[in-house]
Design an enzyme around this catalytic site. Sequence first.
Site, PDB file in Angstrom:
ATOM      1  N   HIS A   1      -4.274  -5.063  -2.851  1.00 38.28           N
ATOM      2  CA  HIS A   1      -3.887  -4.840  -1.459  1.00 38.28           C
ATOM      3  C   HIS A   1      -4.872  -5.475  -0.492  1.00 38.28           C
ATOM      4  O   HIS A   1      -6.017  -5.049  -0.371  1.00 38.28           O
ATOM      5  CB  HIS A   1      -3.780  -3.334  -1.191  1.00 38.28           C
ATOM      6  CG  HIS A   1      -3.391  -3.026   0.210  1.00 38.28           C
ATOM      7  ND1 HIS A   1      -4.063  -2.097   0.980  1.00 38.28           N
ATOM      8  CD2 HIS A   1      -2.400  -3.523   1.005  1.00 38.28           C
ATOM      9  CE1 HIS A   1      -3.508  -2.042   2.174  1.00 38.28           C
ATOM     10  NE2 HIS A   1      -2.511  -2.901   2.223  1.00 38.28           N
TER      11      HIS A   1
ATOM     12  N   ASN B   1      -5.421   2.840   4.393  1.00 38.18           N
ATOM     13  CA  ASN B   1      -4.244   3.149   5.203  1.00 38.18           C
ATOM     14  C   ASN B   1      -4.035   4.646   5.393  1.00 38.18           C
ATOM     15  O   ASN B   1      -3.464   5.078   6.395  1.00 38.18           O
ATOM     16  CB  ASN B   1      -2.998   2.505   4.598  1.00 38.18           C
ATOM     17  CG  ASN B   1      -2.874   1.049   5.012  1.00 38.18           C
ATOM     18  OD1 ASN B   1      -3.632   0.566   5.855  1.00 38.18           O
ATOM     19  ND2 ASN B   1      -1.932   0.343   4.428  1.00 38.18           N
TER      20      ASN B   1
ATOM     21  N   SER C   1       0.831  -1.196   0.000  1.00 39.28           N
ATOM     22  CA  SER C   1       0.000   0.000   0.000  1.00 39.28           C
ATOM     23  C   SER C   1       0.869   1.251   0.000  1.00 39.28           C
ATOM     24  O   SER C   1       0.368   2.360  -0.096  1.00 39.28           O
ATOM     25  CB  SER C   1      -0.922   0.028   1.228  1.00 39.28           C
ATOM     26  OG  SER C   1      -0.155   0.225   2.406  1.00 39.28           O
TER      27      SER C   1
END
Length: 297
Positions: free
Chosen positions: A140, A191, A119
């Site tokens: 991901h 994220n 990521s």
Amino acid sequence: MISRILVVGAGAMGAQIALTAALAGYEAVLTDIDDGRLIRARSELTDLLAARVRKERLTETATQSALDRLTCTSETDRWAPTVDYVIEAAVEKLDVKRKLFAHLDGLLPEHAILASNSSGFVPSRLADATDRPDRVCNLHFFNPALIMRGVEIVRGPQTSDDTVQTSVQLAERLGKTPVVLDREIPGFLANRILNAVRDEAIALLEADIATVEAIDSICRTALGYPMGPFELMDLTGVDIGYLTKTARFEESGDPRDAPSRSVALLVERGELGRKTGRGWYDHAADGTASARPRPQE
């Protein structure tokens, strides 16, 4: 059509991604340069399956079939020419990933797709190391990959529609919910949101506003998080976040993107979370954890 998937990197993420593929009916090949890690991965995955059988979530037959479809080997070069899709889950270092992508590009069948579980590095940072930029993307997964349903699929400037569609279909067959990003951004969606929470949690800790335990507790009990940010860092590995932040800082030069001193201290001491038995928490062999004071010089 995808029939065999190669997962490169037998850490916690790579191993569970490979098992997820095997459970979904694919031939899965899990490779690593470390034979010891492969042995540990096979043992841990066998234990995970046994636990699911005990909880009646899987049958013995399904478990054995998945294990029969899962090959753990250090012979990446031998298997690469036989696969249809690659998921790279190697260490979060750009030079390592680029070297790996360039090497695999020369071994894979022409139709094979090269995907990264990273990521931190967008597809364009990897695609130009290959002669197949249209067949490079990010796929991901989230930790633990066996359980977490979300998968981010990120296309680079040259990623083809066929590559994206094939990746979406793969994620769906794996029992995941794919989210496609048509524009690159480091950290993607989840994220970047998570890192904002994590950075604030660390800032509160370093300012002596609250303890690790207090911050994790309020995130669970008031915000509905399944685990607090420090618990999550220990689960995924303190070093993973450190490497991701380091890479982002090297790219942006913005001090806000650099790892915090507390995280750097843990990494310097080799206190990386559950996998080392100590991180933000002390982790006992019986699975219990006790919060530690913040790291100091």
